[in-house]
Design a protein around this motif. Structure first.
Motif, PDB file in Angstrom:
ATOM      1  N   THR A  56       5.992  -9.611  -1.250  1.00 48.24           N
ATOM      2  CA  THR A  56       5.822  -9.541  -2.731  1.00 48.24           C
ATOM      3  C   THR A  56       5.941  -8.176  -3.083  1.00 48.24           C
ATOM      4  O   THR A  56       5.175  -7.388  -2.708  1.00 48.24           O
ATOM      5  N   ASN A  57       6.635  -8.011  -4.269  1.00 46.81           N
ATOM      6  CA  ASN A  57       6.774  -6.684  -4.836  1.00 46.81           C
ATOM      7  C   ASN A  57       5.448  -6.476  -5.674  1.00 46.81           C
ATOM      8  O   ASN A  57       5.213  -7.293  -6.698  1.00 46.81           O
ATOM      9  N   PHE A  61       4.315  -3.236  -1.469  1.00 47.08           N
ATOM     10  CA  PHE A  61       4.894  -4.608  -1.217  1.00 47.08           C
ATOM     11  C   PHE A  61       3.533  -5.064  -0.310  1.00 47.08           C
ATOM     12  O   PHE A  61       2.821  -4.376   0.309  1.00 47.08           O
ATOM     13  N   THR A  62       3.444  -6.436  -0.339  1.00 40.08           N
ATOM     14  CA  THR A  62       2.377  -7.222   0.287  1.00 40.08           C
ATOM     15  C   THR A  62       3.392  -7.991   1.382  1.00 40.08           C
ATOM     16  O   THR A  62       4.116  -8.911   0.641  1.00 40.08           O
ATOM     17  N   GLU A  93       0.050  -4.388   4.011  1.00 45.18           N
ATOM     18  CA  GLU A  93       0.528  -3.917   2.504  1.00 45.18           C
ATOM     19  C   GLU A  93       1.444  -2.425   2.957  1.00 45.18           C
ATOM     20  O   GLU A  93       1.095  -1.769   3.828  1.00 45.18           O
ATOM     21  N   ILE A  94       2.530  -2.568   2.325  1.00 47.25           N
ATOM     22  CA  ILE A  94       3.608  -1.422   2.497  1.00 47.25           C
ATOM     23  C   ILE A  94       3.478  -0.424   1.415  1.00 47.25           C
ATOM     24  O   ILE A  94       3.662  -0.988   0.216  1.00 47.25           O
ATOM     25  N   ASP A  95       3.177   0.628   1.833  1.00 45.85           N
ATOM     26  CA  ASP A  95       2.764   1.525   0.478  1.00 45.85           C
ATOM     27  C   ASP A  95       3.259   3.233   1.129  1.00 45.85           C
ATOM     28  O   ASP A  95       2.517   3.382   2.182  1.00 45.85           O
ATOM     29  N   PRO A  96       3.796   3.922   0.442  1.00 48.75           N
ATOM     30  CA  PRO A  96       4.124   5.219   1.051  1.00 48.75           C
ATOM     31  C   PRO A  96       3.174   5.955   0.670  1.00 48.75           C
ATOM     32  O   PRO A  96       2.857   7.275   1.534  1.00 48.75           O
ATOM     33  N   SER A 105      -4.999  -6.399   6.229  1.00 50.48           N
ATOM     34  CA  SER A 105      -5.338  -6.122   7.475  1.00 50.48           C
ATOM     35  C   SER A 105      -5.010  -5.057   7.805  1.00 50.48           C
ATOM     36  O   SER A 105      -5.766  -4.258   8.584  1.00 50.48           O
ATOM     37  N   CYS A 106      -4.017  -4.521   7.301  1.00 50.59           N
ATOM     38  CA  CYS A 106      -3.475  -3.035   7.734  1.00 50.59           C
ATOM     39  C   CYS A 106      -2.376  -2.561   6.703  1.00 50.59           C
ATOM     40  O   CYS A 106      -1.875  -3.218   6.050  1.00 50.59           O
ATOM     41  N   ARG A 107      -2.430  -1.176   6.499  1.00 50.99           N
ATOM     42  CA  ARG A 107      -1.559  -0.487   5.412  1.00 50.99           C
ATOM     43  C   ARG A 107      -0.339   0.030   6.314  1.00 50.99           C
ATOM     44  O   ARG A 107      -0.762   0.950   7.243  1.00 50.99           O
ATOM     45  N   ILE A 108       0.876  -0.050   6.079  1.00 52.61           N
ATOM     46  CA  ILE A 108       2.134   0.530   6.850  1.00 52.61           C
ATOM     47  C   ILE A 108       2.543   1.532   5.731  1.00 52.61           C
ATOM     48  O   ILE A 108       3.095   1.185   4.714  1.00 52.61           O
ATOM     49  N   PHE A 109       2.501   3.034   6.142  1.00 53.20           N
ATOM     50  CA  PHE A 109       2.950   3.914   5.178  1.00 53.20           C
ATOM     51  C   PHE A 109       4.412   4.221   5.545  1.00 53.20           C
ATOM     52  O   PHE A 109       4.776   4.759   6.204  1.00 53.20           O
ATOM     53  N   THR A 110       5.172   3.531   4.446  1.00 51.01           N
ATOM     54  CA  THR A 110       6.663   3.790   4.462  1.00 51.01           C
ATOM     55  C   THR A 110       7.379   3.041   3.303  1.00 51.01           C
ATOM     56  O   THR A 110       6.325   2.657   2.440  1.00 51.01           O
ATOM     57  N   THR A 111       8.390   3.608   2.938  1.00 50.89           N
ATOM     58  CA  THR A 111       9.182   2.897   1.537  1.00 50.89           C
ATOM     59  C   THR A 111      10.120   2.034   2.044  1.00 50.89           C
ATOM     60  O   THR A 111      10.758   2.324   2.801  1.00 50.89           O
ATOM     61  N   LEU A 112      10.041   0.756   1.250  1.00 49.47           N
ATOM     62  CA  LEU A 112      11.215  -0.150   1.363  1.00 49.47           C
ATOM     63  C   LEU A 112      11.999  -0.258   0.186  1.00 49.47           C
ATOM     64  O   LEU A 112      11.499   0.266  -1.091  1.00 49.47           O
TER      65      LEU A 112
END
Length: 160
Positions: free
Chosen positions: A42-43, A49-50, A104-107, A117-124
Protein backbone atom coordinates in the motif's frame (compact mmCIF):
# COMPACT_ATOMS: atom_id res chain seq x y z
CA UNK A 1 34.19 -31.51 49.16
CA UNK A 2 37.05 -32.94 47.09
CA UNK A 3 34.78 -35.70 45.82
CA UNK A 4 32.25 -33.19 44.44
CA UNK A 5 35.02 -31.16 42.81
CA UNK A 6 36.49 -34.32 41.28
CA UNK A 7 33.09 -35.47 39.92
CA UNK A 8 32.40 -32.01 38.47
CA UNK A 9 35.76 -31.90 36.70
CA UNK A 10 35.39 -35.49 35.49
CA UNK A 11 31.94 -34.69 34.06
CA UNK A 12 33.26 -31.68 32.14
CA UNK A 13 36.22 -33.68 30.80
CA UNK A 14 33.91 -36.45 29.57
CA UNK A 15 31.52 -33.86 28.09
CA UNK A 16 34.32 -32.01 26.27
CA UNK A 17 35.71 -35.32 25.02
CA UNK A 18 32.30 -36.24 23.65
CA UNK A 19 32.00 -32.90 21.85
CA UNK A 20 35.50 -33.10 20.45
CA UNK A 21 35.63 -36.72 19.40
CA UNK A 22 32.28 -38.42 19.78
CA UNK A 23 29.93 -36.07 17.97
CA UNK A 24 30.10 -36.76 14.26
CA UNK A 25 26.49 -36.02 13.31
CA UNK A 26 26.74 -32.50 12.03
CA UNK A 27 26.16 -30.94 8.66
CA UNK A 28 28.36 -28.62 6.66
CA UNK A 29 25.51 -27.56 4.37
CA UNK A 30 23.55 -24.42 5.15
CA UNK A 31 20.00 -24.80 6.43
CA UNK A 32 17.35 -23.86 3.90
CA UNK A 33 15.07 -21.03 4.98
CA UNK A 34 11.50 -20.84 3.70
CA UNK A 35 10.81 -17.77 1.57
CA UNK A 36 8.13 -15.31 2.70
CA UNK A 37 4.91 -14.71 0.78
CA UNK A 38 4.13 -11.10 -0.13
CA UNK A 39 0.44 -10.40 0.39
CA UNK A 40 -0.05 -6.71 -0.38
CA UNK A 41 1.65 -3.35 -0.75
CA UNK A 42 0.00 0.00 0.00
CA UNK A 43 1.26 3.47 -0.89
CA UNK A 44 1.03 5.69 2.20
CA UNK A 45 2.32 8.80 0.41
CA UNK A 46 5.69 10.59 0.64
CA UNK A 47 7.63 7.54 -0.64
CA UNK A 48 6.26 5.53 2.29
CA UNK A 49 4.80 2.06 1.70
CA UNK A 50 3.33 -0.68 3.88
CA UNK A 51 3.91 -4.32 2.94
CA UNK A 52 2.00 -7.25 4.44
CA UNK A 53 4.01 -10.49 4.46
CA UNK A 54 3.07 -14.00 5.55
CA UNK A 55 6.05 -16.05 6.70
CA UNK A 56 7.23 -18.93 8.83
CA UNK A 57 10.59 -18.81 10.60
CA UNK A 58 11.43 -22.45 11.29
CA UNK A 59 15.03 -22.20 12.46
CA UNK A 60 16.84 -20.57 15.34
CA UNK A 61 19.24 -19.16 12.75
CA UNK A 62 16.44 -16.96 11.37
CA UNK A 63 17.49 -13.29 11.39
CA UNK A 64 15.03 -11.28 9.29
CA UNK A 65 14.25 -10.35 5.71
CA UNK A 66 15.84 -8.60 2.75
CA UNK A 67 13.85 -6.60 0.20
CA UNK A 68 14.84 -6.39 -3.48
CA UNK A 69 13.39 -4.21 -6.23
CA UNK A 70 13.81 -4.26 -9.97
CA UNK A 71 12.36 -3.01 -13.24
CA UNK A 72 11.04 -6.49 -14.04
CA UNK A 73 9.78 -9.44 -12.05
CA UNK A 74 12.91 -11.41 -12.93
CA UNK A 75 15.27 -8.62 -11.79
CA UNK A 76 13.46 -8.31 -8.45
CA UNK A 77 13.57 -12.06 -7.80
CA UNK A 78 17.09 -12.61 -9.14
CA UNK A 79 19.28 -9.56 -8.42
CA UNK A 80 22.87 -9.50 -9.63
CA UNK A 81 24.11 -9.32 -6.02
CA UNK A 82 22.07 -10.81 -3.16
CA UNK A 83 23.83 -8.48 -0.69
CA UNK A 84 22.44 -5.28 -2.27
CA UNK A 85 18.88 -5.49 -0.96
CA UNK A 86 17.53 -3.45 1.95
CA UNK A 87 17.24 -5.58 5.05
CA UNK A 88 15.24 -5.77 8.22
CA UNK A 89 16.78 -7.78 11.04
CA UNK A 90 14.12 -8.80 13.53
CA UNK A 91 15.34 -8.95 17.11
CA UNK A 92 12.32 -10.89 18.35
CA UNK A 93 10.37 -13.33 16.25
CA UNK A 94 7.99 -16.20 16.87
CA UNK A 95 9.72 -19.38 15.80
CA UNK A 96 8.00 -22.21 13.95
CA UNK A 97 4.69 -20.36 13.84
CA UNK A 98 3.36 -18.81 10.64
CA UNK A 99 2.89 -15.12 11.24
CA UNK A 100 1.81 -12.05 9.30
CA UNK A 101 4.34 -9.23 9.38
CA UNK A 102 3.74 -5.59 8.53
CA UNK A 103 6.81 -3.86 7.12
CA UNK A 104 7.06 -0.14 6.54
CA UNK A 105 9.22 0.98 3.65
CA UNK A 106 10.45 4.51 4.25
CA UNK A 107 13.72 6.24 3.34
CA UNK A 108 13.54 8.48 6.45
CA UNK A 109 14.91 7.46 9.83
CA UNK A 110 11.58 7.84 11.62
CA UNK A 111 10.81 5.22 14.29
CA UNK A 112 8.34 2.40 13.60
CA UNK A 113 4.68 3.31 13.71
CA UNK A 114 2.33 1.26 15.87
CA UNK A 115 1.68 -2.25 14.56
CA UNK A 116 4.73 -2.30 12.27
CA UNK A 117 7.09 -5.26 12.71
CA UNK A 118 10.06 -3.55 11.12
CA UNK A 119 11.01 -0.50 9.06
CA UNK A 120 13.11 -0.94 5.94
CA UNK A 121 15.04 2.19 5.04
CA UNK A 122 14.91 2.38 1.26
CA UNK A 123 13.13 4.19 -1.56
CA UNK A 124 10.70 2.39 -3.86
CA UNK A 125 9.60 3.69 -7.25
CA UNK A 126 5.98 3.16 -8.39
CA UNK A 127 5.79 0.65 -11.25
CA UNK A 128 8.80 -1.39 -10.13
CA UNK A 129 8.61 -4.93 -8.77
CA UNK A 130 9.59 -6.05 -5.28
CA UNK A 131 10.52 -9.44 -3.83
CA UNK A 132 11.82 -10.60 -0.45
CA UNK A 133 14.13 -13.30 0.86
CA UNK A 134 14.59 -14.73 4.35
CA UNK A 135 17.92 -14.09 6.09
CA UNK A 136 19.56 -16.89 8.03
CA UNK A 137 22.75 -16.73 10.04
CA UNK A 138 25.54 -18.91 8.71
CA UNK A 139 28.54 -19.59 10.94
CA UNK A 140 31.76 -21.16 9.67
CA UNK A 141 33.38 -22.94 12.63
CA UNK A 142 36.65 -23.55 10.78
CA UNK A 143 37.59 -19.88 10.47
CA UNK A 144 35.16 -18.34 13.02
CA UNK A 145 33.31 -16.15 10.52
CA UNK A 146 29.62 -15.52 10.12
CA UNK A 147 27.46 -14.14 7.35
CA UNK A 148 23.87 -14.01 6.19
CA UNK A 149 22.54 -16.68 3.85
CA UNK A 150 19.38 -15.90 1.91
CA UNK A 151 16.45 -18.11 0.95
CA UNK A 152 15.00 -18.51 -2.49
CA UNK A 153 12.90 -15.56 -3.61
CA UNK A 154 9.33 -14.81 -2.66
CA UNK A 155 6.62 -13.94 -5.12
CA UNK A 156 6.66 -10.40 -6.53
CA UNK A 157 4.37 -7.40 -6.23
CA UNK A 158 4.20 -4.26 -8.33
CA UNK A 159 4.75 -1.04 -6.36
CA UNK A 160 1.60 1.13 -6.73
Amino acid sequence: MNRVLFLTRAFFLVFLGFLGFGCTNYSTTAAVQAPPTLISITNNGNSNFTIKVRAQNPEFIFQGYRLYSGATETLAQNPADLNLGAQCVLAQATFVQPIEYTFEIDPSTNPNTAGVSCRIFTTLTPGTYIAMRTLGLSVNLQNSTSSFKVSISSNTLIVP
